[in-house]
Design a protein around this motif. Structure first.
Motif, PDB file in Angstrom:
ATOM      1  N   UNK A 230      33.694  31.063  39.930  1.00  0.00           N
ATOM      2  CA  UNK A 230      34.553  31.280  41.093  1.00  0.00           C
ATOM      3  C   UNK A 230      35.862  31.967  40.705  1.00  0.00           C
ATOM      4  N   UNK A 231      36.562  31.414  39.706  1.00  0.00           N
ATOM      5  CA  UNK A 231      37.889  31.917  39.366  1.00  0.00           C
ATOM      6  C   UNK A 231      37.813  33.269  38.665  1.00  0.00           C
ATOM      7  N   UNK A 232      36.978  33.358  37.625  1.00  0.00           N
ATOM      8  CA  UNK A 232      36.888  34.607  36.879  1.00  0.00           C
ATOM      9  C   UNK A 232      36.142  35.675  37.675  1.00  0.00           C
ATOM     10  N   UNK A 233      35.063  35.271  38.376  1.00  0.00           N
ATOM     11  CA  UNK A 233      34.286  36.238  39.143  1.00  0.00           C
ATOM     12  C   UNK A 233      35.088  36.882  40.257  1.00  0.00           C
ATOM     13  N   UNK A 234      35.842  36.078  41.006  1.00  0.00           N
ATOM     14  CA  UNK A 234      36.637  36.635  42.101  1.00  0.00           C
ATOM     15  C   UNK A 234      37.754  37.521  41.574  1.00  0.00           C
ATOM     16  N   UNK A 235      38.304  37.174  40.401  1.00  0.00           N
ATOM     17  CA  UNK A 235      39.356  37.995  39.802  1.00  0.00           C
ATOM     18  C   UNK A 235      38.818  39.364  39.399  1.00  0.00           C
ATOM     19  N   UNK A 236      37.678  39.379  38.709  1.00  0.00           N
ATOM     20  CA  UNK A 236      37.100  40.648  38.276  1.00  0.00           C
ATOM     21  C   UNK A 236      36.620  41.490  39.461  1.00  0.00           C
ATOM     22  N   UNK A 238      37.983  41.490  42.517  1.00  0.00           N
ATOM     23  CA  UNK A 238      39.174  42.073  43.123  1.00  0.00           C
ATOM     24  C   UNK A 238      39.703  43.247  42.322  1.00  0.00           C
ATOM     25  N   UNK A 239      39.696  43.118  40.980  1.00  0.00           N
ATOM     26  CA  UNK A 239      40.149  44.223  40.136  1.00  0.00           C
ATOM     27  C   UNK A 239      39.210  45.422  40.255  1.00  0.00           C
ATOM     28  N   UNK A 240      37.887  45.168  40.343  1.00  0.00           N
ATOM     29  CA  UNK A 240      36.933  46.259  40.508  1.00  0.00           C
ATOM     30  C   UNK A 240      37.122  47.002  41.818  1.00  0.00           C
ATOM     31  N   UNK A 241      37.373  46.257  42.896  1.00  0.00           N
ATOM     32  CA  UNK A 241      37.639  46.891  44.187  1.00  0.00           C
ATOM     33  C   UNK A 241      38.926  47.705  44.147  1.00  0.00           C
ATOM     34  N   UNK A 242      39.931  47.193  43.432  1.00  0.00           N
ATOM     35  CA  UNK A 242      41.179  47.938  43.296  1.00  0.00           C
ATOM     36  C   UNK A 242      40.949  49.251  42.548  1.00  0.00           C
ATOM     37  N   UNK A 284      36.539  30.890  49.859  1.00  0.00           N
ATOM     38  CA  UNK A 284      37.687  30.972  48.963  1.00  0.00           C
ATOM     39  C   UNK A 284      37.491  32.040  47.887  1.00  0.00           C
ATOM     40  N   UNK A 285      36.249  32.269  47.476  1.00  0.00           N
ATOM     41  CA  UNK A 285      35.948  33.307  46.479  1.00  0.00           C
ATOM     42  C   UNK A 285      36.351  34.681  47.010  1.00  0.00           C
ATOM     43  N   UNK A 286      35.967  34.982  48.230  1.00  0.00           N
ATOM     44  CA  UNK A 286      36.238  36.293  48.807  1.00  0.00           C
ATOM     45  C   UNK A 286      37.701  36.434  49.176  1.00  0.00           C
ATOM     46  N   UNK A 287      38.336  35.331  49.589  1.00  0.00           N
ATOM     47  CA  UNK A 287      39.763  35.378  49.884  1.00  0.00           C
ATOM     48  C   UNK A 287      40.557  35.663  48.614  1.00  0.00           C
ATOM     49  N   UNK A 288      40.180  35.038  47.509  1.00  0.00           N
ATOM     50  CA  UNK A 288      40.882  35.273  46.257  1.00  0.00           C
ATOM     51  C   UNK A 288      40.649  36.695  45.756  1.00  0.00           C
ATOM     52  N   UNK A 289      39.444  37.225  45.958  1.00  0.00           N
ATOM     53  CA  UNK A 289      39.191  38.619  45.586  1.00  0.00           C
ATOM     54  C   UNK A 289      40.075  39.563  46.403  1.00  0.00           C
ATOM     55  N   UNK A 290      40.279  39.255  47.673  1.00  0.00           N
ATOM     56  CA  UNK A 290      41.144  40.070  48.521  1.00  0.00           C
ATOM     57  C   UNK A 290      42.584  40.023  48.024  1.00  0.00           C
ATOM     58  N   UNK A 291      43.050  38.846  47.663  1.00  0.00           N
ATOM     59  CA  UNK A 291      44.421  38.713  47.169  1.00  0.00           C
ATOM     60  C   UNK A 291      44.580  39.469  45.848  1.00  0.00           C
ATOM     61  N   UNK A 292      43.577  39.368  44.970  1.00  0.00           N
ATOM     62  CA  UNK A 292      43.627  40.086  43.695  1.00  0.00           C
ATOM     63  C   UNK A 292      43.675  41.591  43.921  1.00  0.00           C
ATOM     64  N   UNK A 317      47.872  44.268  33.273  1.00  0.00           N
ATOM     65  CA  UNK A 317      47.751  43.391  34.440  1.00  0.00           C
ATOM     66  C   UNK A 317      46.367  42.750  34.490  1.00  0.00           C
ATOM     67  N   UNK A 318      45.331  43.523  34.188  1.00  0.00           N
ATOM     68  CA  UNK A 318      43.981  42.967  34.185  1.00  0.00           C
ATOM     69  C   UNK A 318      43.837  41.907  33.104  1.00  0.00           C
ATOM     70  N   UNK A 319      44.415  42.161  31.927  1.00  0.00           N
ATOM     71  CA  UNK A 319      44.357  41.168  30.853  1.00  0.00           C
ATOM     72  C   UNK A 319      45.077  39.885  31.258  1.00  0.00           C
ATOM     73  N   UNK A 320      46.220  40.026  31.923  1.00  0.00           N
ATOM     74  CA  UNK A 320      46.959  38.847  32.372  1.00  0.00           C
ATOM     75  C   UNK A 320      46.158  38.068  33.413  1.00  0.00           C
ATOM     76  N   UNK A 321      45.592  38.772  34.391  1.00  0.00           N
ATOM     77  CA  UNK A 321      44.825  38.101  35.446  1.00  0.00           C
ATOM     78  C   UNK A 321      43.607  37.391  34.863  1.00  0.00           C
ATOM     79  N   UNK A 322      42.927  38.065  33.926  1.00  0.00           N
ATOM     80  CA  UNK A 322      41.755  37.446  33.300  1.00  0.00           C
ATOM     81  C   UNK A 322      42.167  36.228  32.486  1.00  0.00           C
ATOM     82  N   UNK A 323      43.270  36.360  31.740  1.00  0.00           N
ATOM     83  CA  UNK A 323      43.758  35.227  30.958  1.00  0.00           C
ATOM     84  C   UNK A 323      44.148  34.051  31.828  1.00  0.00           C
ATOM     85  N   UNK A 324      44.791  34.328  32.951  1.00  0.00           N
ATOM     86  CA  UNK A 324      45.180  33.258  33.866  1.00  0.00           C
ATOM     87  C   UNK A 324      43.949  32.561  34.438  1.00  0.00           C
TER      88      UNK A 324
END
Length: 354
Positions: A230-236, A238-242, A284-292, A317-324
């Motif tokens: 959930x956490x890592x997948x939604x982050x990646x 969101x970054x891919x969509x960006x 929540x997964x898709x909402x977090x991807x939108x925020x990312x 920024x991607x490294x920070x988001x992934x680390x978080x």
């Protein structure tokens, strides 16, 4: 002859209206935030999207203005924490921790966009204030402006696409006090260490603290088994969509293209957020991807406008988001193991916070 001929009128069903309101309303909020030259436009867009993504009646414009004023007073008080952080750091961090605990605890008992706004604001304002008082005031104005944008765009979208029927309100699951306290503590322990890191270098970790606040909010509904996906997948995602939106924007760098690609991305996410296209991931997964997407792409656009190296900043920024995200996953895993050791029953069904 032709007077009796009636062509079928196209009807947009209720779930599709939610998606269109999110996509078109988000595009309108983005165009307004950047067109009116807001100081931190992607923060304003983030606040507007938090309001637009909530199903139900739109926030009335009058209430939006009042809410923006109240929010400015509440989050403006975060500026007062800056001298305290500089002179009495331990006391200030205790106050911030108590404030985060209260927001997370209330969020386990009821869901309201204001709680999400407060959570982002309560972590963002002290970090911005440490970097500079002027930046903190700009962020306060951006947050309040985002609430007004959300109210205006939401009202316009409801006028254009009114509800076909009254949406039923699902009774939210309210955990017991013990579970609510545990989830609140878990959220604080996820957010506070990253906040400490951000205070050391606000310019570098400004986006990371916004990301951490949303992850701490999302983590309240997760267990250790599902947290990584959930956490890592939604982050990646969101970054891919960006990245895709950035490539599309590079074809013709303009506000209209920026609005177009964000609108398309929001509609794609909205189809899954509102379950028109069912997936195994919760909303929540898709909402977090939108925020990312917003907090990844927005600073990149600002970096480009100011002549900074966009690629280097994006990689950092991607490294920070992934680390978080990895830290939040590890924190959930360790804290669940600790609780299971001292409380064999463990946390009951996870609940969504804020």
């Amino acid at each position: 002859m032709f007077t009796s001929l009636r062509l079928p009128q196209p009807v947009i069903d209720q779930p599709s209206r939610l998606v269109l309101r999110l996509g078109l309303g988000g595009g309108l909020a983005l165009a307004a935030a950047y067109g009116l030259a807001f100081a931190v436009p992607h923060v304003s867009l983030l606040m507007a999207l938090l309001l637009l993504s909530k199903p139900g009646p739109a926030l009335a414009l009058g209430k939006g203005v009042v809410l923006a004023g109240v929010l400015m007073l509440l989050i403006g008080s975060g500026v007062l924490l800056v001298p305290l952080l500089e002179n009495y750091a331990v006391a200030a961090l205790l106050l911030i921790g108590l404030g985060l605990f209260a927001i997370f605890f209330i969020g386990t008992r009821q869901s309201h966009p204001l709680l999400s706004l407060l959570l982002v604001s309560f972590t963002l304002i002290p970090v911005a204030g440490v970097q500079g008082q002027a930046l903190a005031l700009q962020v306060v104005h951006a947050l309040a402006g985002g609430v007004i944008l959300g109210a205006v765009s939401g009202t316009l979208m409801h006028l254009l696409l009114p509800d076909l029927r009254q949406l039923p309100k699902a009774a939210p699951h309210k955990p017991g006090v013990e579970d609510a306290v545990w989830l609140a503590v878990r959220g604080v322990l996820i957010v506070l260490p990253v906040l400490l890191l951000a205070l050391q270098n606000p310019a570098l970790y400004m986006a990371a603290i916004m990301k951490t606040a949303t992850l701490g909010q999302q983590a309240g509904s997760l267990n250790a088994r599902d947290a990584g996906r959930e956490l890592l997948g939604s982050t990646l995602l969101g970054a891919g969509l960006a990245l895709l939106a950035w490539l599309g924007l590079s074809l013709w760098p303009s506000l209209w293209m920026y609005t177009l690609w964000i609108t398309l991305a929001l509609c794609w996410l909205g189809l899954r957020l509102y379950r028109i296209l069912p997936t195994r991931h919760p909303p929540s997964f898709w909402l977090n991807a939108m925020i990312t997407l917003v907090i990844f792409l927005g600073p990149a656009v600002q970096d480009s406008a100011s002549g900074k190296d966009v690629l280097t900043a994006a990689v950092i920024r991607l490294a920070l988001f992934t680390g978080v995200a990895l830290y939040a996953w590890a924190a959930i895993y360790v804290l669940e193991r600790v609780r299971l050791r001292f409380h064999p029953a463990g946390p009951r069904n996870g609940v969504s916070t804020c």
